[in-house]
Design a protein around this motif. Structure first.
Motif, PDB file in Angstrom:
ATOM      1  N   ASP A  93       0.950  -1.195   0.139  1.00  0.00           N
ATOM      2  CA  ASP A  93       0.105   0.068   0.025  1.00  0.00           C
ATOM      3  C   ASP A  93       0.795   1.113  -0.002  1.00  0.00           C
ATOM      4  O   ASP A  93       1.411   1.677   1.044  1.00  0.00           O
ATOM      5  CB  ASP A  93      -0.984   0.017   1.089  1.00  0.00           C
ATOM      6  CG  ASP A  93      -1.919   1.258   1.414  1.00  0.00           C
ATOM      7  OD1 ASP A  93      -2.058   1.944   0.003  1.00  0.00           O
ATOM      8  OD2 ASP A  93      -2.394   1.340   2.458  1.00  0.00           O
ATOM      9  N   VAL A  94       1.148   1.655  -1.208  1.00  0.00           N
ATOM     10  CA  VAL A  94       1.954   3.009  -1.375  1.00  0.00           C
ATOM     11  C   VAL A  94       1.313   4.218  -0.887  1.00  0.00           C
ATOM     12  O   VAL A  94       0.481   4.530  -1.459  1.00  0.00           O
ATOM     13  CB  VAL A  94       2.374   3.196  -2.722  1.00  0.00           C
ATOM     14  CG1 VAL A  94       3.785   4.228  -2.756  1.00  0.00           C
ATOM     15  CG2 VAL A  94       3.176   1.615  -3.336  1.00  0.00           C
ATOM     16  N   GLN A  95       1.945   4.867   0.006  1.00  0.00           N
ATOM     17  CA  GLN A  95       1.183   6.022   0.510  1.00  0.00           C
ATOM     18  C   GLN A  95       2.393   7.295   0.703  1.00  0.00           C
ATOM     19  O   GLN A  95       3.613   7.088   1.051  1.00  0.00           O
ATOM     20  CB  GLN A  95       0.847   5.817   1.934  1.00  0.00           C
ATOM     21  CG  GLN A  95      -0.299   4.890   2.212  1.00  0.00           C
ATOM     22  CD  GLN A  95      -0.692   4.588   3.780  1.00  0.00           C
ATOM     23  OE1 GLN A  95      -0.336   5.117   4.499  1.00  0.00           O
ATOM     24  NE2 GLN A  95      -1.577   3.709   3.840  1.00  0.00           N
ATOM     25  N   ILE A  96       2.013   8.331   0.406  1.00  0.00           N
ATOM     26  CA  ILE A  96       2.799   9.685   0.385  1.00  0.00           C
ATOM     27  C   ILE A  96       2.889   9.748   1.808  1.00  0.00           C
ATOM     28  O   ILE A  96       2.080  10.070   2.773  1.00  0.00           O
ATOM     29  CB  ILE A  96       2.383  10.862  -0.399  1.00  0.00           C
ATOM     30  CG1 ILE A  96       2.157  10.455  -1.912  1.00  0.00           C
ATOM     31  CG2 ILE A  96       2.939  12.036   0.168  1.00  0.00           C
ATOM     32  CD1 ILE A  96       1.561  11.445  -2.584  1.00  0.00           C
ATOM     33  N   PHE A  97       4.313  10.203   2.388  1.00  0.00           N
ATOM     34  CA  PHE A  97       4.503  10.452   3.809  1.00  0.00           C
ATOM     35  C   PHE A  97       4.898  12.005   3.739  1.00  0.00           C
ATOM     36  O   PHE A  97       5.650  12.491   3.026  1.00  0.00           O
ATOM     37  CB  PHE A  97       5.633   9.615   4.108  1.00  0.00           C
ATOM     38  CG  PHE A  97       6.018   9.727   5.593  1.00  0.00           C
ATOM     39  CD1 PHE A  97       5.327   9.022   6.504  1.00  0.00           C
ATOM     40  CD2 PHE A  97       6.981  10.841   5.986  1.00  0.00           C
ATOM     41  CE1 PHE A  97       5.627   9.518   8.071  1.00  0.00           C
ATOM     42  CE2 PHE A  97       7.520  10.929   7.244  1.00  0.00           C
ATOM     43  CZ  PHE A  97       6.629  10.527   8.166  1.00  0.00           C
ATOM     44  N   ASP A  98       4.033  12.822   4.563  1.00  0.00           N
ATOM     45  CA  ASP A  98       4.327  14.101   4.885  1.00  0.00           C
ATOM     46  C   ASP A  98       5.105  14.459   6.165  1.00  0.00           C
ATOM     47  O   ASP A  98       4.527  14.479   7.277  1.00  0.00           O
ATOM     48  CB  ASP A  98       2.979  14.705   4.854  1.00  0.00           C
ATOM     49  CG  ASP A  98       2.865  16.348   4.852  1.00  0.00           C
ATOM     50  OD1 ASP A  98       4.161  16.694   4.687  1.00  0.00           O
ATOM     51  OD2 ASP A  98       2.040  17.123   5.305  1.00  0.00           O
ATOM     52  N   GLY A  99       6.226  14.364   5.973  1.00  0.00           N
ATOM     53  CA  GLY A  99       7.148  14.566   7.083  1.00  0.00           C
ATOM     54  C   GLY A  99       8.543  14.618   6.887  1.00  0.00           C
ATOM     55  O   GLY A  99       9.142  14.825   5.601  1.00  0.00           O
ATOM     56  N   GLU A 100       9.533  14.396   7.922  1.00  0.00           N
ATOM     57  CA  GLU A 100      10.934  14.386   7.687  1.00  0.00           C
ATOM     58  C   GLU A 100      11.501  13.243   7.430  1.00  0.00           C
ATOM     59  O   GLU A 100      10.633  12.102   7.892  1.00  0.00           O
ATOM     60  CB  GLU A 100      11.818  14.999   8.826  1.00  0.00           C
ATOM     61  CG  GLU A 100      11.433  16.740   8.740  1.00  0.00           C
ATOM     62  CD  GLU A 100      11.640  17.540   7.739  1.00  0.00           C
ATOM     63  OE1 GLU A 100      12.727  17.095   7.168  1.00  0.00           O
ATOM     64  OE2 GLU A 100      10.968  18.327   7.441  1.00  0.00           O
ATOM     65  N   THR A 101      12.674  12.957   6.852  1.00  0.00           N
ATOM     66  CA  THR A 101      13.268  11.757   6.784  1.00  0.00           C
ATOM     67  C   THR A 101      13.503  10.875   7.994  1.00  0.00           C
ATOM     68  O   THR A 101      13.283   9.702   7.896  1.00  0.00           O
ATOM     69  CB  THR A 101      14.458  11.802   5.960  1.00  0.00           C
ATOM     70  OG1 THR A 101      14.266  12.497   4.861  1.00  0.00           O
ATOM     71  CG2 THR A 101      15.055  10.303   5.561  1.00  0.00           C
ATOM     72  N   GLU A 102      13.554  11.515   8.962  1.00  0.00           N
ATOM     73  CA  GLU A 102      14.092  10.831  10.303  1.00  0.00           C
ATOM     74  C   GLU A 102      12.751  10.310  10.881  1.00  0.00           C
ATOM     75  O   GLU A 102      12.611   9.305  11.408  1.00  0.00           O
ATOM     76  CB  GLU A 102      14.540  11.743  11.370  1.00  0.00           C
ATOM     77  CG  GLU A 102      16.102  12.164  11.026  1.00  0.00           C
ATOM     78  CD  GLU A 102      16.973  10.960  10.769  1.00  0.00           C
ATOM     79  OE1 GLU A 102      16.768  10.181  11.775  1.00  0.00           O
ATOM     80  OE2 GLU A 102      17.776  10.893  10.091  1.00  0.00           O
ATOM     81  N   GLU A 103      11.546  11.096  10.490  1.00  0.00           N
ATOM     82  CA  GLU A 103      10.231  10.547  10.991  1.00  0.00           C
ATOM     83  C   GLU A 103       9.973   9.342  10.054  1.00  0.00           C
ATOM     84  O   GLU A 103       9.342   8.368  10.787  1.00  0.00           O
ATOM     85  CB  GLU A 103       9.253  11.727  10.933  1.00  0.00           C
ATOM     86  CG  GLU A 103       9.507  13.026  11.857  1.00  0.00           C
ATOM     87  CD  GLU A 103       8.490  14.129  11.384  1.00  0.00           C
ATOM     88  OE1 GLU A 103       7.407  13.730  10.686  1.00  0.00           O
ATOM     89  OE2 GLU A 103       8.668  15.058  12.050  1.00  0.00           O
ATOM     90  N   LEU A 104      10.444   9.317   9.054  1.00  0.00           N
ATOM     91  CA  LEU A 104       9.893   8.059   8.275  1.00  0.00           C
ATOM     92  C   LEU A 104      10.803   6.852   8.701  1.00  0.00           C
ATOM     93  O   LEU A 104      10.102   5.604   8.699  1.00  0.00           O
ATOM     94  CB  LEU A 104      10.336   8.435   6.679  1.00  0.00           C
ATOM     95  CG  LEU A 104       9.871   7.198   5.717  1.00  0.00           C
ATOM     96  CD1 LEU A 104       9.327   7.856   4.313  1.00  0.00           C
ATOM     97  CD2 LEU A 104      11.144   6.493   5.228  1.00  0.00           C
ATOM     98  N   LYS A 105      12.055   7.153   8.831  1.00  0.00           N
ATOM     99  CA  LYS A 105      12.731   6.037   9.393  1.00  0.00           C
ATOM    100  C   LYS A 105      12.330   5.417  10.803  1.00  0.00           C
ATOM    101  O   LYS A 105      12.160   4.183  11.095  1.00  0.00           O
ATOM    102  CB  LYS A 105      14.240   6.659   9.684  1.00  0.00           C
ATOM    103  CG  LYS A 105      15.142   6.634   8.493  1.00  0.00           C
ATOM    104  CD  LYS A 105      16.530   7.413   8.968  1.00  0.00           C
ATOM    105  CE  LYS A 105      17.186   7.762   7.739  1.00  0.00           C
ATOM    106  NZ  LYS A 105      18.512   8.243   7.986  1.00  0.00           N
TER     107      LYS A 105
END
Length: 422
Positions: A93-105
């Protein structure tokens, strides 16, 4: 001849009454049955629930975001990238992440997402995942998607219409491979490998059993009684041929059950190229397989039997047979290396095709995976047949001499001297 038939029957009864032999055979047949029926069992659990309950499976999340290094125009195309990745990664389920790279990690580490793609430019990205599996193909898929999108954008920027771009990108290349004289190595690889590996296992297993049985008779002094009532040649050939027949019947039971259960479940296997190649062995190749299998087994079994007759204790068997085992392992490794490299007709394989101790594997592999002149096959089989007879007679003589050799394990020179006097 009467002595030989009695010994052969007696030794065969020993194998068929041996609980370990029978148990291993039954275990292998059951295991093969389970493997061959696995697609059928799997299909029972893959069927949709009529009530629609318990069949939905949530897809793992793959986050997609842009890096600060991307331009505003490039970042505005993020939705286009998401749609392309959604089509390519159907199991996510590919979703756009709205945030910083560290938050994604942190989201990936916490298990809230399986992986993430951070776009740095239309041709550069970073793939984040907790553990990079050996079979993780996500980066290869992402490379293909981004390469395709980049080419489309470049063509459209240079004046091509959407229809022209789609026509160019949808061109299908049709290629045909035709082998004029050789054989399709990829198609023949799997059943060649199975035959070589089966020969390897059977020779090591039954060869050790022959040498152990002979050594047991010697240590119990039963051999001294037997040698006075039967010819050594009859005893040696009876023991070895009995072990060969037992091993052959065991393989027929195992592979025969595999064929039966495969045909029962053939609809559930689909068009599996590997499985089809294994069960669609050409009849001519099957005959060669049987010839080289039997002759290869016999020549090693005779040697194992001769070595077993020279041992004074069962503990000496492993040490005494080690050089013979190493010789066989070297032959096995030469064949495996040649199969892996694809150079089946290298000089080493051609030489090994005419050496009796290596030809059962080397020549069969060449026949299965390359084109071998018929005269080379005839020469190889003739040498192998002559060697089997010669080694069999020599082993019988060593067997007769070995009865009298007690105490420490005799040296090779002592055996030769005893044979010469005999």
């Amino acid at each position: 001849m009467n002595q030989f038939s009695k010994i052969l029957k007696f030794e065969l009864k020993y194998y068929f009454k041996n609980k370990i032999f029978v148990g291993i055979t039954i275990f292998l047949v059951v295991l093969i049955a389970i493997v061959m029926c696995f697609p059928r069992f799997k299909s029972l659990f893959d069927k949709e629930d009529p009530a629609g309950i318990g069949t939905s499976e949530e897809l793992e999340i793959m986050y997609l975001m842009t890096d600060n290094s991307m331009t505003t125009a490039e970042a505005d195309q993020l939705e286009m990238y998401r749609e392309a990745f959604s089509a390519a990664f159907s199991n996510y389920d590919v979703q756009i992440f709205d945030g910083e790279t560290e938050e994604l990690k942190n989201q990936i580490i916490a298990g809230n997402a399986a992986s993430g793609l951070v776009m740095k430019s239309p041709t550069e990205y970073t793939y984040y995942v907790n553990s990079l599996s050996l079979y993780d193909m996500n980066t290869q898929i992402a490379d293909e998607v981004l390469q395709h999108l980049y080419r489309v954008n470049v063509m459209m920027e240079n004046g091509m219409t959407q229809e022209q771009v789609e026509e160019v990108m949808s061109v299908q290349i049709i290629g045909h491979a035709e082998s004029l004289m050789g054989k399709d190595q990829a198609q023949n690889f799997f059943y060649t490998y199975i035959m070589i590996f089966a020969l390897y296992m059977v020779i090591l297993l039954y060869g050790q059993m022959v040498s152990t049985n002979v050594a047991t008779e010697k240590s119990s002094r039963a051999m001294e009684v037997l040698i006075t009532s039967a010819k050594p040649t009859s005893m040696m050939f009876g023991k070895v041929l009995a072990s060969c027949l037992a091993g052959l019947l065991q393989l027929i039971a195992v592979f025969g059950s595999a064929v039966i259960f495969y045909n029962i479940n053939i609809d559930y296997w689909g068009n599996n190229a590997i499985v089809e190649s294994v069960f669609n062995i050409p009849p001519q190749l099957l005959i060669y397989m049987l010839i080289f299998f039997v002759l290869g087994f016999l020549i090693y079994a005779f040697l194992f039997g001769a070595i077993g007759s020279t041992a004074t204790k069962l503990e000496d068997i492993n040490t005494s047979t080690m050089p013979l085992i190493f010789l066989f392992i070297i032959a096995f490794m030469v064949v495996m290396y040649s199969m892996a490299s694809g150079e089946i007709d290298n000089i080493l394989m051609k030489v090994c095709s005419f050496i009796p101790f290596t030809s059962p594997m080397a020549m069969f592999t060449r026949i299965a995976m390359s084109t071998v002149p018929i005269y080379e096959i005839v020469i190889s089989i003739s040498i192998l047949v002559g060697s089997v007879i010669g080694v069999g007679i020599l082993s019988a003589k060593i067997y007769r001499v070995g009865v009298l050799l007690y105490g420490t394990t005799p040296k090779f020179s002592a055996i030769v001297k005893a044979l010469w006097k005999a």
